[in-house]
Design a protein around this motif. Structure first.
Motif, short mmCIF file in Angstrom:
data_model
loop_
_atom_site.label_atom_id
_atom_site.label_comp_id
_atom_site.label_asym_id
_atom_site.label_seq_id
_atom_site.Cartn_x
_atom_site.Cartn_y
_atom_site.Cartn_z
N THR A 103 -3.81 -0.34 10.80
CA THR A 103 -2.55 0.21 10.31
C THR A 103 -1.62 -0.94 9.93
O THR A 103 -1.78 -2.07 10.39
CB THR A 103 -1.87 1.10 11.36
OG1 THR A 103 -1.59 0.29 12.53
CG2 THR A 103 -2.75 2.27 11.76
N CYS A 161 -10.87 -2.60 9.60
CA CYS A 161 -10.62 -1.33 8.94
C CYS A 161 -11.82 -0.93 8.09
O CYS A 161 -12.58 -1.78 7.61
CB CYS A 161 -9.35 -1.36 8.09
SG CYS A 161 -9.45 -2.35 6.60
N GLU A 204 -2.55 6.41 -4.06
CA GLU A 204 -3.72 6.43 -3.20
C GLU A 204 -4.87 7.19 -3.83
O GLU A 204 -5.95 7.28 -3.26
CB GLU A 204 -3.39 7.05 -1.84
CG GLU A 204 -2.90 8.48 -1.93
CD GLU A 204 -2.50 9.01 -0.56
OE1 GLU A 204 -3.09 8.56 0.44
OE2 GLU A 204 -1.62 9.88 -0.48
N ASP A 242 2.55 -1.75 9.74
CA ASP A 242 3.90 -1.29 10.06
C ASP A 242 3.90 0.14 10.61
O ASP A 242 4.76 0.95 10.28
CB ASP A 242 4.80 -1.37 8.82
CG ASP A 242 4.91 -2.79 8.28
OD1 ASP A 242 4.94 -3.72 9.11
OD2 ASP A 242 4.94 -2.95 7.05
N GLY A 243 2.87 0.43 11.43
CA GLY A 243 2.81 1.74 12.06
C GLY A 243 2.31 2.85 11.17
O GLY A 243 2.32 4.02 11.57
N GLN A 244 1.86 2.53 9.96
CA GLN A 244 1.40 3.55 9.02
C GLN A 244 -0.09 3.38 8.74
O GLN A 244 -0.58 2.25 8.65
CB GLN A 244 2.15 3.47 7.70
CG GLN A 244 3.65 3.67 7.81
CD GLN A 244 4.30 3.66 6.44
OE1 GLN A 244 3.94 4.44 5.56
NE2 GLN A 244 5.26 2.77 6.25
N LEU A 245 -0.79 4.50 8.59
CA LEU A 245 -2.17 4.43 8.16
C LEU A 245 -2.24 3.85 6.76
O LEU A 245 -1.35 4.10 5.93
CB LEU A 245 -2.81 5.83 8.17
CG LEU A 245 -3.02 6.45 9.54
CD1 LEU A 245 -3.50 7.91 9.38
CD2 LEU A 245 -4.05 5.66 10.35
N ARG A 246 -3.26 3.09 6.50
CA ARG A 246 -3.42 2.48 5.17
C ARG A 246 -3.65 3.57 4.11
O ARG A 246 -4.47 4.45 4.28
CB ARG A 246 -4.61 1.53 5.16
CG ARG A 246 -4.42 0.29 6.01
CD ARG A 246 -5.69 -0.54 5.99
NE ARG A 246 -5.56 -1.75 6.80
CZ ARG A 246 -5.06 -2.90 6.35
NH1 ARG A 246 -4.65 -2.99 5.09
NH2 ARG A 246 -4.98 -3.95 7.14
N ARG A 247 -2.95 3.46 3.02
CA ARG A 247 -3.18 4.33 1.86
C ARG A 247 -4.19 3.69 0.91
O ARG A 247 -4.88 4.39 0.17
CB ARG A 247 -1.86 4.57 1.12
CG ARG A 247 -0.88 5.43 1.89
CD ARG A 247 0.52 5.28 1.33
NE ARG A 247 0.59 5.46 -0.11
CZ ARG A 247 0.84 6.62 -0.72
NH1 ARG A 247 1.02 7.71 0.02
NH2 ARG A 247 0.90 6.69 -2.02
N HIS A 269 0.80 -1.22 0.00
CA HIS A 269 0.00 0.00 0.00
C HIS A 269 0.83 1.27 0.00
O HIS A 269 0.36 2.33 -0.43
CB HIS A 269 -0.95 0.00 1.21
CG HIS A 269 -0.26 0.23 2.52
ND1 HIS A 269 -0.45 1.36 3.26
CD2 HIS A 269 0.62 -0.53 3.22
CE1 HIS A 269 0.27 1.30 4.37
NE2 HIS A 269 0.94 0.16 4.36
N THR A 270 2.09 1.19 0.46
CA THR A 270 2.94 2.39 0.47
C THR A 270 3.52 2.69 -0.90
O THR A 270 4.01 3.79 -1.14
CB THR A 270 4.09 2.22 1.48
OG1 THR A 270 4.94 1.15 1.03
CG2 THR A 270 3.57 1.90 2.87
N GLN A 271 3.48 1.72 -1.80
CA GLN A 271 4.09 1.88 -3.13
C GLN A 271 3.07 2.07 -4.24
O GLN A 271 3.45 2.24 -5.39
CB GLN A 271 4.95 0.64 -3.43
CG GLN A 271 6.06 0.40 -2.40
CD GLN A 271 6.61 -1.01 -2.46
OE1 GLN A 271 5.87 -1.99 -2.43
NE2 GLN A 271 7.92 -1.12 -2.58
#
Length: 263
Positions: free
Chosen positions: A91, A58, A22, A93-98, A17-19
Motif C-alpha cells: 500500500t 506487491c 486504473e 500512504d494507507g491506500q491500496l495501489r490502483r 497512482h491515485t491520479q
C-alpha cells in the motif's frame, strides 16, 4: 533505439497512482484469466511471505504499469495479467495501489506474465517506440517490457497450446529460457519453477500455469492444502480403525482358546 525513463530529470509533480486511471475500459478477454491469476497468487503466497517477513512486496493482477506520461493518460500504461514486485510496500500512504508507477518507485517487477487470448503476436510484438516530429509509432508489448519496464523474467502463457514461453533479462535483452528436465522454468530468486499443470481448478479442466518448488513439488492453493490435510486425517482414522479391528480379532481368538487377554 533504446528508450528509458529519465528518472533524474523528470519534472516534479508527475502524477502518482491515485491520479492515474486504473482501467482503460476494456473487458477481460476470457473467463479463464481471473481464475488463472488467483491460482498463481494463492499458491505462491506462502513462499513470498517467507521471503518478505516485513510484508514488502506487491502482486498485480491485470493492473496497469505506467511507464510514460501520455495523453490520454491510460495510453502510457501496460497491464500485464500477473506480475510480482519485490521489496515495495503493498500500500502507499494507507491506500491500496490502483496501479504501479515506474517514475515514482523505479523498482522493476521480478516476474511478469501475459495470458494469450489471441494468436500471441501482441505479447511478442517487438516494434520499437520511434518518434518523427510529433508522430510516433506504437511500441509493441514485448519491446516495452524488454526496454523500459525490465522484469527479470517475462512469461507468455498460451492455454490453447498448453505451453508457457519464458524469457530472462540478461544485459538488457530478453533471452529465451530452456525448460529443465521436468519441463519447468526455474525462477532462482524465488526458489520456484513455472510450468503447465493439467487438472481441475474452479470447475474447469485445463492446462493451468502453476508453480512448483525447486524439488519439483507442486505448490498448493489454500483449498488444496486443506483437502490434502483432510485426506491425510481420514487415512489416519482408517488406519486406526483397521488396527482396532485387528486387535479385536486377536482378542476374540485368545478368548476362544480360553485365554483372557489383558487390556
Amino acid at each position: 533505439m533504446k528508450f528509458s525513463l529519465d528518472v533524474e530529470n523528470n519534472p516534479t509533480g508527475w502524477p502518482d497512482h491515485t491520479q492515474l486511471p486504473e482501467s482503460d475500459g476494456t473487458f477481460v478477454k476470457n473467463f479463464q484469466e481471473h481464475p488463472q491469476s488467483i491460482l498463481l497468487t494463492d499458491s505462491i503466497t506462502s513462499i513470498l511471505e517467507r521471503i518478505h517477513a516485513d510484508g514488502n512486496y506487491c502482486i498485480g493482477q491485470d493492473c496497469g504499469i505506467y511507464w510514460r506520461l501520455t495523453e490520454p493518460l491510460e495510453k502510457g500504461a501496460e497491464a500485464p495479467d500477473w506480475f510480482y514486485v519485490p521489496n515495495v510496500p503493498p500500500t502507499l500512504d494507507g491506500q491500496l495501489r490502483r496501479s504501479y508507477v515506474m517514475w515514482k518507485e523505479f523498482v522493476s517487477p521480478l516476474i511478469l506474465l501475459e495470458f494469450v487470448s489471441g494468436n500471441g503476436t501482441e505479447e511478442r510484438d517487438r516494434t520499437p517506440l520511434l518518434r518523427s516530429g510529433k508522430q510516433e509509432t506504437k511500441a509493441g508489448k514485448f519491446w516495452i517490457y524488454e526496454n523500459v519496464i525490465h522484469p527479470a523474467f517475462y512469461g507468455i502463457y498460451e492455454v490453447s497450446k498448453a505451453s508457457v514461453e519464458v524469457y530472462h533479462l540478461i544485459e538488457d535483452r530478453f533471452e529465451l529460457v530452456a525448460a529443465n528436465d521436468r519441463g519447468h522454468y526455474p525462477i532462482p530468486q524465488l526458489g520456484v519453477e513455472l510450468g503447465i499443470w493439467q487438472g481441475m481448478y474452479q470447475n474447469a479442466e485445463l492446462p493451468w500455469l502453476r508453480w512448483w518448488d525447486s524439488q519439483g513439488n507442486l505448490l498448493l492453493t489454500g483449498s488444496e492444502r486443506a483437502e490434502q490435510e483432510q485426506q491425510i486425517a481420514q487415512q489416519e482414522r482408517q488406519r486406526a480403525d483397521r488396527a482396532e479391528q485387528e486387535l479385536e480379532q486377536l482378542r476374540a481368538q485368545l478368548r476362544s482358546a480360553g485365554i483372557e487377554p489383558e487390556l
